[in-house]
Enzyme design. Structure first.
Site, PDB file in Angstrom:
ATOM      1  N   SER A 123       1.535  12.485  -4.748  1.00 38.21           N
ATOM      2  CA  SER A 123       0.852  12.078  -3.658  1.00 38.21           C
ATOM      3  C   SER A 123      -0.456  11.581  -3.515  1.00 38.21           C
ATOM      4  O   SER A 123      -1.033  10.961  -2.620  1.00 38.21           O
ATOM      5  CB  SER A 123       1.268  13.194  -2.544  1.00 38.21           C
ATOM      6  N   HIS A 333       5.982   7.875  -1.999  1.00 35.50           N
ATOM      7  CA  HIS A 333       6.877   7.869  -2.753  1.00 35.50           C
ATOM      8  C   HIS A 333       8.300   8.316  -2.618  1.00 35.50           C
ATOM      9  O   HIS A 333       8.252   8.528  -1.573  1.00 35.50           O
ATOM     10  CB  HIS A 333       6.401   8.688  -4.323  1.00 35.50           C
TER      11      HIS A 333
END
Ligand SMILES: *[C@@H]1O[C@H](CO)[C@@H](O)[C@H](O)[C@H]1NC(C)=O
Ligand SMILES: *[C@@H]1O[C@H](CO)[C@@H](O)[C@H](O)[C@H]1NC(C)=O
Ligand SMILES: *[C@@H]1O[C@H](CO)[C@@H](O)[C@H](O)[C@H]1NC(C)=O
Length: 480
Positions: A123, A333
Site C-alpha cells: 500500500s 492493489h
C-alpha cells in the site's frame, strides 16, 4: 439507464442469511423471479438504453474545480463484484443486477499496480504512485525509487510531492478522510516522505534514523502540508506517551505513544491561529461522516466495507456537481480473493457452491488463494457442513497456509467522472492517476491546462479558479 429491479419485500426469496438459499431451491426461485429476463426483449431494451446513454456521452473538456479521490485499499475487481451482489442482497434482491454508485461512472480504466521492486505491490509504494505520480519501492511513502526502505539517509533529495500538496500550494482547500489511521501508508503518501511506512510516531524510529534527521509520519502530518480537514484514526501517534484517549480513557493500548512529548493536535490547532480550527472526535460533533460507526467497521468483513465505501461515493455524488468535480475511484492493489463454483443466480454471496467438491465436502463460493483460512485436519480440508459460514468472523478457506492473506498482483479498476475523466481509459500505469488529477485541476507540473468551464461563452470574463477541494477518501480493507 440500468435500474435494478426492486422486488417486493414479502416474496419468499428474501431469506438471506439462512442456508435455505444455497442449492437447487434458490435456483428454482430465482428462475421464477427473473422470468422477465428470459425474454430477449428485456435484454434488448436494457442494452438499447445503455447504448443511447453511451451515444450521448460527451467528454467534459474543461478544468476541474474539485478533485475527489476515493481509494479502496485492496479493492480488487473481484471484491467490487462481490460487494455489488452483497449490496443487492442486503436490499432483498438476487444481487447480481445491482448497480453500485461506482458502476454508474462513465469512464473506466485498468491500473497496473506493480512497484519498482515488487510484482505484487504494497500500500505504500502504490500510494506514492497514485498520489505523487511516480512508482516507488515497497514500504516507502512519498519518495522516488531511489529511496531504499528503512535507510533514513536515502530520504533526502528523493522526495516526491502529492497532488494534494500541489493543490494546497495553489491555494486550494485539501482534506483527508479515512476509516484507517491518518498515518497509514495510503493517506501518508499525500503529505509525508518516509523510508518506512510504519514510522508512525517518533517512538517507531530507530535512534540512528532520528539522528540522521528522519521525522515520523505523524509529525509530518501537521508540519508538511497545511491540510484543512483531517478525519480518521491514529490519535495515539499524535499525543505524548501515556496520554489517555478521550474516547477510550481506560484503554492502555490506546494511550499516547510519543517519546518527544509533543501534542501534535495542539501543534496543528496552533499552526493557524487566524483560522477557525476545530479538533473533533465525538459523533455528536460530526454527523456527516460517522467516525465511530466507521471505526467499528474496521473489525468487520471486507465486503461490508466495500458496500459502505460505495455509499460514501454515492453521498459525495449528491454533494458535488459532475460538471465541476473530477471524482476518481480506484484501489491500490487487489487481494487473492475470488468467488466462483457454478453458483446459481441469487446465491448468497457468503453461501455455498451448489455441488460438493471432489473430497465430498461442501465449499463456499468465496475462497482465498492463501491466508489463515487454510484449515487441514489430518491431511484433509476442513469439513464446513456444520460450520456457520455466514458468521461475521468466519474465515473462508484458503489453498495455502499463511498467517495473513497476501495482496493480489492483477490490475485494479479506475472509475472516473467529471471534467477530464475521459483521460481514464485503456490500460494504464498506476502513477498516471496522479497526472490526470494534476492536469484536470491545472496543478504542477502542468501549465498547458484545460480551459475554464464556459470560457467559450464569456472569453473576456475568465473566472479565477475557486476553492479546489482535493479529497482523499481511503478505506482500509480487511487484509487477513
Ligand atoms: C546510509 O546509512 C547506512 C546505514 O544505515 C550506511 O551503510 C550508508 O553508508 C549510508 N549512506 C550514506 C550515503 O551516507
Ligand atoms: C462432513 O460433516 C458432515 C456433518 O458432520 C458429515 O455428515 C459428512 O460425512 C462429513 N463429510 C466428510 C467427507 O467427512
Ligand atoms: C487425526 O488422526 C488421529 C490419528 O489417526 C486421530 O487420533 C484424531 O482423532 C484425528 N483428528 C481428527 C480431527 O479427525
Amino acid at each position: 439507464m440500468q435500474t435494478p429491479h426492486r422486488w417486493p419485500q414479502n416474496l419468499p426469496f428474501i431469506l438471506l442469511g439462512t442456508m435455505l438459499l444455497a442449492g437447487d431451491w434458490a435456483a428454482v426461485e430465482s428462475q421464477v423471479l427473473y422470468e422477465h429476463e428470459r425474454e430477449p426483449a428485456y435484454w434488448d431494451a436494457q442494452a438499447k438504453a445503455t447504448l443511447d446513454a453511451a451515444l450521448k456521452l460527451r467528454p467534459r473538456e474543461h478544468q476541474a474545480k474539485n478533485v475527489i479521490l476515493f481509494l479502496g485499499d485492496g479493492m480488487g475487481v473481484s471484491t467490487v463484484s462481490a460487494a455489488r451482489i452483497l449490496e443487492g442482497q442486503m436490499e432483498g434482491n438476487a444481487g447480481e443486477e445491482t448497480v453500485l454508485a461506482m458502476d454508474t461512472f462513465p469512464y473506466v480504466a485498468l491500473s497496473k499496480t506493480y512497484s519498482v521492486d515488487k510484482q505484487v505491490a504494497d500500500s505504500a509504494s502504490t500510494a506514492t504512485a497514485y498520489h505523487c505520480g511516480v512508482k516507488a519501492n515497497a514500504k516507502t511513502v512519498g519518495l522516488s525509487g531511489n529511496a531504499v526502505a528503512y535507510e533514513c539517509n536515502t530520504t533526502f533529495g528523493n522526495e516526491v510531492y502529492s497532488v494534494l500538496r500541489r493543490a494546497k500550494a495553489k491555494g486550494k482547500s485539501v482534506g483527508i478522510v479515512t476509516t484507517t489511521r491518518v498515518q497509514h501508508a495510503s493517506p501518508a503518501a499525500a503529505y509525508a516522505h518516509s523510508v518506512s511506512r510504519s514510522w508512525y510516531s517518533d517512538a517507531d524510529l530507530p535512534s540512528s534514523a532520528r539522528h540522521q534527521g528522519c521525522v515520523d509520519i505523524a509529525t509530518q502530518l501537521v508540519t508538511n502540508v497545511d491540510i484543512d480537514v483531517i478525519l480518521g484514526g491514529g490519535r495515539m501517534y499524535m499525543t505524548p506517551k501515556g496520554t489517555s484517549d478521550p474516547e477510550y480513557p481506560t484503554s492502555n493500548s490506546r494511550k499516547g505513544d510519543r517519546k518527544d512529548r509533543r501534542n501534535l493536535i495542539d501543534v496543528w490547532l496552533n499552526a493557524k491561529p487566524n483560522k477557525n480550527s476545530h479538533y473533533v472526535w465525538h459523533r455528536k460533533e460530526f454527523d456527516e461522516i460517522n467516525i465511530r460507526t466507521t471505526d467499528r467497521l474496521m473489525a468487520k468483513l471486507a465486503l461490508t466495507e466495500a458496500v459502505m465505501f460505495d455509499r460514501a461515493i454515492e453521498r459525495a455524488s449528491q454533494l458535488t456537481r459532475e460538471s465541476d468535480t473530477l471524482t476518481v475511484v480506484t484501489a491500490d492493489h487487489s487481494h487473492v480473493f475470488t468467488f466462483g463454483g457454478n453458483t446459481p443466480r441469487g446465491n448468497p454471496i457468503f453461501g455455498l457452491a451448489p455441488k460438493k467438491a471432489d473430497d465430498q465436502m461442501p465449499f463456499t463460493s468465496i475462497l482465498y488463494a492463501n491466508g489463515p483460512g487454510y484449515v487441514h485436519i489430518n491431511g484433509t480440508r476442513g469439513n464446513i457442513t456444520m460450520v456457520d459460514y455466514y458468521d461475521e468472523e468466519y474465515m473462508q478457506q484458503a489453498a495455502v497456509p499463511l498467517d495473513a492473506e497476501t495482496h493480489g498482483g492483477e490490475d485494479v479498476a479506475i472509475y472516473a467522472k467529471g471534467p477530464m475523466a475521459h483521460l481514464f481509459h485503456g490500460v494504464k500505469e498506476q502513477n498516471y492517476v496522479a497526472h490526470v488529477m494534476a492536469y484536470a485541476a491545472c496543478l504542477e507540473p502542468y501549465k498547458d491546462c484545460p480551459p475554464q468551464p464556459h470560457s467559450h461563452t464569456s472569453a473576456a470574463c475568465v473566472s479565477t479558479p475557486s476553492n479546489l477541494m482535493f479529497g482523499l477518501i481511503s478505506l482500509l480493507w480487511l487484509s487477513r
